[in-house]
Write a protein that holds these residues in place. Structure first.
Motif: not given
Length: 210
Positions: A95-110
């Motif tokens: 849901l966070t990725n959908e609303i913000r429209g992006f993802k990064n390596e740090g978020w994926v790792n988290y």
């Protein structure tokens, strides 16, 4: 000063008069809970609104027969996740990725770090953590209601197992944590309404670390 005045005005109403709270006020109270901060933004709880009098009567019987349960306009039941699972964690990260429209390596790792740790901890410990998050969110509608000039009562004294059964929470993977009757005070029957609010002084409450 308005915020402090509203907090001084509010108290735990011990008697309510059954008057309905307008829907627009309830919407703002609920929205305050929705916007509350929670650990990692997972919102590991749901809020169940009870307005049916028969259901409220059943809950009252396992909540020390407190009249505010049945005399309130809306009874909000905060129910936390019974545990963390990979699917539940993924749903909020997605849901966070959908609303913000992006993802990064740090978020994926988290996300992966979260999945590799919390589901393995165990149900009861996870529930206790989720229940604390529900309590954090719980404070927001208390304050919002005060600004709407609507009364509330924090209630922990109830049989959680029975409330879970009444509302079918366990089948949903939820467990009740705290109740919030919302309505309007009935001063003629409320022993607390005219008593001074008692709080520690700031000097006694706030300690300065050495």
């Amino acid at each position: 000063m308005e915020s402090l005045e509203r907090l001084q005005w509010r108290y735990a109403a011990k008697a309510m008069r059954g008057e309905k709270v307008p829907q627009d006020k309830m919407d703002r109270v609920i929205e305050a809970a929705r916007r509350a901060e929670t650990s990692s933004g997972l919102q590991v709880f749901e809020i169940y609104g009870v307005t049916n009098q028969e259901v409220k009567e059943k809950i009252k019987h396992v909540a020390w027969n407190q009249s505010t349960v049945t005399d309130c306009s809306h009874l909000l039941v905060f129910a936390a996740w019974d545990t963390y699972s990979e699917d539940r964690i993924n749903s909020m990260f997605d849901l966070t990725n959908e609303i913000r429209g992006f993802k990064n390596e740090g978020w994926v790792n988290y996300r992966q770090q979260f999945i590799s740790s919390y589901p393995q901890i165990g149900g009861e410990e996870n529930f206790n953590h989720a229940a604390k998050q529900a309590y954090i969110a719980f404070t927001h509608p208390l304050t919002a209601a005060a600004f709407e000039e609507v009364d509330t009562t924090l209630m922990e004294s109830f049989d959680t197992d029975t409330v879970d059964e009444i509302l079918g929470l366990r089948e949903k993977g939820r467990r009740s944590t705290v109740l919030l009757p919302i309505g309007y005070r009935k001063p003629t029957e409320d022993w607390l309404v005219n008593l001074d609010k008692v709080r520690k002084s700031t000097k006694k409450l706030v300690a300065v670390a050495a």
